[in-house]
Design a protein around this motif. Structure first.
Motif, PDB file in Angstrom:
ATOM      1  N   VAL A  17       0.831  -1.204   0.000  1.00  0.00           N
ATOM      2  CA  VAL A  17       0.000   0.000   0.000  1.00  0.00           C
ATOM      3  C   VAL A  17       0.868   1.258   0.000  1.00  0.00           C
ATOM      4  O   VAL A  17       0.544   2.262  -0.646  1.00  0.00           O
ATOM      5  N   SER A  18       1.991   1.206   0.716  1.00  0.00           N
ATOM      6  CA  SER A  18       2.872   2.359   0.820  1.00  0.00           C
ATOM      7  C   SER A  18       3.392   2.807  -0.538  1.00  0.00           C
ATOM      8  O   SER A  18       3.591   4.004  -0.770  1.00  0.00           O
ATOM      9  N   ALA A  39       0.213   8.204   4.636  1.00  0.00           N
ATOM     10  CA  ALA A  39      -1.139   7.656   4.517  1.00  0.00           C
ATOM     11  C   ALA A  39      -1.238   6.289   5.186  1.00  0.00           C
ATOM     12  O   ALA A  39      -2.218   5.995   5.882  1.00  0.00           O
ATOM     13  N   VAL A  40      -0.215   5.458   4.985  1.00  0.00           N
ATOM     14  CA  VAL A  40      -0.186   4.134   5.612  1.00  0.00           C
ATOM     15  C   VAL A  40      -0.191   4.274   7.128  1.00  0.00           C
ATOM     16  O   VAL A  40      -0.915   3.564   7.844  1.00  0.00           O
ATOM     17  N   TYR A  41       0.617   5.202   7.637  1.00  0.00           N
ATOM     18  CA  TYR A  41       0.693   5.390   9.083  1.00  0.00           C
ATOM     19  C   TYR A  41      -0.659   5.826   9.644  1.00  0.00           C
ATOM     20  O   TYR A  41      -1.103   5.333  10.678  1.00  0.00           O
ATOM     21  N   PHE A  42      -1.343   6.736   8.951  1.00  0.00           N
ATOM     22  CA  PHE A  42      -2.655   7.206   9.409  1.00  0.00           C
ATOM     23  C   PHE A  42      -3.673   6.075   9.409  1.00  0.00           C
ATOM     24  O   PHE A  42      -4.468   5.932  10.348  1.00  0.00           O
ATOM     25  N   MET A  43      -3.655   5.237   8.370  1.00  0.00           N
ATOM     26  CA  MET A  43      -4.605   4.129   8.309  1.00  0.00           C
ATOM     27  C   MET A  43      -4.363   3.121   9.426  1.00  0.00           C
ATOM     28  O   MET A  43      -5.299   2.686  10.122  1.00  0.00           O
ATOM     29  N   GLY A  44      -3.106   2.737   9.601  1.00  0.00           N
ATOM     30  CA  GLY A  44      -2.781   1.756  10.635  1.00  0.00           C
ATOM     31  C   GLY A  44      -3.018   2.286  12.036  1.00  0.00           C
ATOM     32  O   GLY A  44      -3.603   1.604  12.890  1.00  0.00           O
ATOM     33  N   MET A  45      -2.602   3.531  12.276  1.00  0.00           N
ATOM     34  CA  MET A  45      -2.763   4.116  13.607  1.00  0.00           C
ATOM     35  C   MET A  45      -4.231   4.299  13.988  1.00  0.00           C
ATOM     36  O   MET A  45      -4.597   4.185  15.161  1.00  0.00           O
ATOM     37  N   SER A  46      -5.065   4.601  13.014  1.00  0.00           N
ATOM     38  CA  SER A  46      -6.493   4.797  13.309  1.00  0.00           C
ATOM     39  C   SER A  46      -7.098   3.542  13.927  1.00  0.00           C
ATOM     40  O   SER A  46      -7.820   3.605  14.941  1.00  0.00           O
ATOM     41  N   THR A  58       3.077  13.077  12.616  1.00  0.00           N
ATOM     42  CA  THR A  58       3.091  12.571  11.243  1.00  0.00           C
ATOM     43  C   THR A  58       2.420  13.552  10.289  1.00  0.00           C
ATOM     44  O   THR A  58       2.875  13.748   9.151  1.00  0.00           O
ATOM     45  N   TYR A  59       1.350  14.178  10.735  1.00  0.00           N
ATOM     46  CA  TYR A  59       0.641  15.145   9.897  1.00  0.00           C
ATOM     47  C   TYR A  59       1.570  16.302   9.491  1.00  0.00           C
ATOM     48  O   TYR A  59       1.531  16.775   8.359  1.00  0.00           O
ATOM     49  N   PHE A  60       2.405  16.740  10.429  1.00  0.00           N
ATOM     50  CA  PHE A  60       3.291  17.878  10.164  1.00  0.00           C
ATOM     51  C   PHE A  60       4.654  17.459   9.604  1.00  0.00           C
ATOM     52  O   PHE A  60       5.480  18.323   9.306  1.00  0.00           O
ATOM     53  N   TYR A  61       4.899  16.147   9.488  1.00  0.00           N
ATOM     54  CA  TYR A  61       6.175  15.670   8.918  1.00  0.00           C
ATOM     55  C   TYR A  61       6.328  16.236   7.515  1.00  0.00           C
ATOM     56  O   TYR A  61       5.467  16.024   6.653  1.00  0.00           O
ATOM     57  N   PRO A  62       7.407  16.967   7.233  1.00  0.00           N
ATOM     58  CA  PRO A  62       7.458  17.769   6.005  1.00  0.00           C
ATOM     59  C   PRO A  62       7.859  17.030   4.730  1.00  0.00           C
ATOM     60  O   PRO A  62       7.661  17.568   3.640  1.00  0.00           O
ATOM     61  N   ILE A  63       8.429  15.821   4.835  1.00  0.00           N
ATOM     62  CA  ILE A  63       8.911  15.155   3.622  1.00  0.00           C
ATOM     63  C   ILE A  63       7.793  14.273   3.053  1.00  0.00           C
ATOM     64  O   ILE A  63       7.621  13.118   3.454  1.00  0.00           O
ATOM     65  N   THR A  64       7.022  14.840   2.131  1.00  0.00           N
ATOM     66  CA  THR A  64       5.982  14.083   1.451  1.00  0.00           C
ATOM     67  C   THR A  64       6.591  13.317   0.274  1.00  0.00           C
ATOM     68  O   THR A  64       7.791  13.424  -0.001  1.00  0.00           O
ATOM     69  N   ARG A  65       5.781  12.533  -0.411  1.00  0.00           N
ATOM     70  CA  ARG A  65       6.267  11.809  -1.596  1.00  0.00           C
ATOM     71  C   ARG A  65       6.823  12.783  -2.626  1.00  0.00           C
ATOM     72  O   ARG A  65       7.859  12.529  -3.248  1.00  0.00           O
TER      73      ARG A  65
END
Length: 485
Positions: free
Chosen positions: A308-309, A316-323, A451-458
């Motif tokens: 998925v990553s 996105a993976v982290y948000f899905m798993g953490m939820s 994670t939301y504020f982590y600045p290095i996106t894809r």
């Protein structure tokens, strides 16, 4: 200790493909450390309180001291390993001579000598310090074998996949082993833990010698690679390393995300035995089954999240798993005795999220290193990996200490050796439920915010790689002979 920067096939002196048996032997080297670390995480705190009869505060203090020492001895052993010169190379003497004491002192942690509380405290502190020293002595040189086995980038990735498989497999196997031993030996907790400690000690020693025997020839053949680490990074004073690490803002986010994830994992592992036995009123074997449900699910989901990553990205993976994990962790607080099926459902949900704690933070760290390379022109993996591990161990030490202290303040009753566990007061039961529900939930939510504020996106990472590629291309164009230097 750290692997050197990835070397492309075009610049590697001799691109190599390692045999399956070499990779298998290398992976086996992490089996013993995985077994011992997992058994200690799930069983040591409850062993201290319910078998050795220590108060939760004293037990938590022992765990804190051992973890802090574990963090402190890494650079000491790393420097000594780097400087070792022998006919067996730099790493193998440490593994060969450290393996047996590593197993012996693991076993001694499960002995209950006839001492009072103060005597038991000092016994377990000394044993823990010595054990953690030998843990580092065998495990740190083992991890440093990777660049000495091969300089090929893809082969290193393959090597680490074998290591990861043995690590998670060893953790699951250790829980199955505990379940079998506890079911065979009944009504004698001290004998249960002695047998578990003895069997795990032997099973932890043997794979280390398999690793040495199965990889030694390949490493000795590649003696010309032994200067890789010396070339990859200058030796910097600790203060300079500290400035480098903490001036990198994305690295601070990664540290926070990692600490939140693993503090929740370790806190839950430490408190789950009390929750299952004292609150859910189930036999001790059930908390091993709960742990198996979590870790088994995490192992399966690793492959799913990895796929998925590639499409959705790490955040996105982290948000899905953490939820899912947050819902499961919060749900444990409201769980009532008798709701056994729901308990296992929540365990599986938690395992889905725990797998992202394995996968995401460590996959973010290379992005941070590449940003640092873009900004400074240097690759400094060692500094970032070292501080990641150091802060993880110190953070977990403090977390486990606080859990032990909280149980003691709540009036938790330790077990007198040789007697049945006492009925816990309501205040202690509430503390157990808070420790397994609201506290990890809040920690995980903090990780989600970071994670939301982590600045290095894809997109940002793709831009970093493009700029690095342009710089390297211009460097090679300016000096065609650079690959020979």
């Amino acid at each position: 200790m750290h692997p050197d920067p990835p070397v492309s096939a075009s610049t590697s002196p001799i691109p190599q493909k390692l045999s399956f048996s070499t990779k298998l032997a290398y992976g086996a080297g992490d089996l013993g450390p995985a077994i011992t670390a997992n058994i200690l995480a799930f069983f040591l705190l409850i062993f201290f309180t319910n078998v050795a009869g220590l108060s939760p505060g004293i037990a938590g203090s022992i765990l804190m001291i051992s973890k802090i020492w574990d963090a402190m001895n890494d650079p000491i052993i790393g420097i000594l390993s780097d400087r070792t010169r022998s006919r067996w190379g730099r790493r193998y003497p440490w593994m060969i001579f450290g393996a047996i004491p590593f197993g012996i002192f693991f076993f001694l942690q499960w002995v209950v000598p006839p001492f009072d509380q103060q005597g038991l405290f000092w016994y377990y502190v000394v044993i823990a310090i010595i054990f953690n020293s030998f843990y580092t002595i065998v495990n740190l040189p083992y991890t440093a074998l990777t660049p000495e086995l091969t300089q090929d980038y893809n082969e290193r990735t393959s090597l680490n996949s074998f290591r990861f498989a043995f690590s998670i497999g060893g953790s699951i196997f250790s829980l199955v082993l505990a379940l079998v031993i506890f079911s065979v030996i009944k009504n004698n907790p001290q004998a249960q833990y002695l047998v578990l400690g003895g069997v795990c000690a032997v099973l932890s020693i043997l794979p280390l010698y398999w690793c040495v025997g199965g990889t030694w020839k390949q490493t000795m053949t590649g003696q010309h690679f032994l200067d890789v680490e010396a070339r990859s990074e200058e030796s910097l004073p600790f203060a300079a390393q500290l400035r480098i690490a903490f001036s990198n803002r994305p690295f601070l986010y990664v540290i926070g995300i990692y600490l939140c994830s693993w503090l929740a994992v370790q806190a839950t592992a430490a408190i789950i035995p009390y929750f299952v036995v004292d609150w859910m009123r189930l036999p001790e074997s059930n908390f091993t089954l709960v742990a198996l449900a979590v870790q088994g699910t995490a192992l399966v989901m690793l492959f799913f999240w990895s796929a998925v990553s590639k499409r959705a990205g790490k955040k996105a993976v982290y948000f899905m798993g953490m939820s899912l994990w947050i819902m499961a962790q919060a749900g444990l607080f409201f769980l009532q005795p008798g709701q056994v099926v729901l308990m296992y459902v929540l365990a599986v949900m938690a395992g889905v999220g725990v797998s992202t704690a394995y996968l995401v933070p460590w996959s973010m760290l290379p992005d941070v290193i590449e940003l640092d390379e873009l900004q400074t022109g240097q690759r400094r993996e060692g500094i970032f990996y070292a501080f990641m591990v150091l802060l993880q161990k110190v953070g977990l030490a403090l977390g486990l200490f606080v859990i032990g202290l909280a149980l003691q303040w709540a009036g938790f009753l330790e077990t007198t050796p040789g007697q049945s566990p006492p009925i816990q007061p309501d205040s202690a039961l509430l503390a157990i439920r808070v420790a397994i529900g609201p506290i990890p939930t809040l920690v995980l939510i903090a990780g989600l915010i970071l994670t939301y504020f982590y600045p290095i996106t894809r997109e940002v990472h793709a831009e970093i790689l493009l700029k690095l590629q342009e710089r390297r291309s211009s460097t090679f164009a300016a000096d065609p002979d650079i690959s020979q230097k």
